[in-house]
Motif scaffolding. Structure first.
Motif, PDB file in Angstrom:
ATOM      1  N   ARG A   1       0.514  -0.941  -0.634  1.00  0.00           N
ATOM      2  CA  ARG A   1      -0.124   0.293  -0.307  1.00  0.00           C
ATOM      3  C   ARG A   1       0.668   1.721  -0.097  1.00  0.00           C
TER       4      ARG A   1
ATOM      5  N   ILE B   1      -4.744   6.828   0.919  1.00  0.00           N
ATOM      6  CA  ILE B   1      -3.810   4.948   0.875  1.00  0.00           C
ATOM      7  C   ILE B   1      -4.198   4.357  -0.719  1.00  0.00           C
ATOM      8  N   ARG B   2      -3.032   4.142  -1.166  1.00  0.00           N
ATOM      9  CA  ARG B   2      -3.353   3.487  -2.233  1.00  0.00           C
ATOM     10  C   ARG B   2      -3.670   1.621  -1.837  1.00  0.00           C
ATOM     11  N   PHE B   3      -4.189   1.086  -3.252  1.00  0.00           N
ATOM     12  CA  PHE B   3      -4.073  -0.517  -2.947  1.00  0.00           C
ATOM     13  C   PHE B   3      -4.608  -0.792  -4.365  1.00  0.00           C
TER      14      PHE B   3
ATOM     15  N   SER C   1      -8.358   3.280  -3.537  1.00  0.00           N
ATOM     16  CA  SER C   1      -7.898   4.873  -2.675  1.00  0.00           C
ATOM     17  C   SER C   1      -8.616   4.104  -1.263  1.00  0.00           C
TER      18      SER C   1
ATOM     19  N   ARG D   1      -7.165  -3.258   7.788  1.00  0.00           N
ATOM     20  CA  ARG D   1      -6.869  -4.024   6.655  1.00  0.00           C
ATOM     21  C   ARG D   1      -8.056  -4.854   6.251  1.00  0.00           C
TER      22      ARG D   1
END
Length: 88
Positions: free
Chosen positions: A10, A19-21, A33, A61
């Motif tokens: 991430r 936060i990007r994943f 995101s 998460r």
């Protein structure tokens, strides 16, 4: 296929305050995101720096992935931006 998150990486986007994943549906990669405000409200520790934001994401998460799956199930796109509204 079902949406999975085999890659645990991430990254923090300071400009977008998110936060990007990534998720995968078979061989298709989907970008996600999540707004910092959405995840920092779900943790006990206050977050105010990149390392704190990433730790907050890690702490929730499972919830973030559940919300991503929920958003993905409503309509398949290549990119999703999760907000506080997605976590209600």
């Amino acid at each position: 296929m079902a949406l999975t998150f085999p890659n645990l990486s991430r990254s923090y986007d300071a400009t977008g305050k998110r936060i990007r994943f990534l998720g995968h549906d078979g061989m298709v990669q989907i970008s996600f995101s999540v707004e910092i405000d959405a995840i920092s409200k779900k943790t006990a520790e206050p977050a105010n720096a990149e390392i704190d934001y990433l730790a907050a994401f890690d702490a929730v998460r499972g919830l973030v992935h559940d919300m991503a799956r929920n958003a993905y199930s409503r309509g398949r796109k290549n990119m999703y931006a999760l907000t506080s509204a997605d976590f209600k």
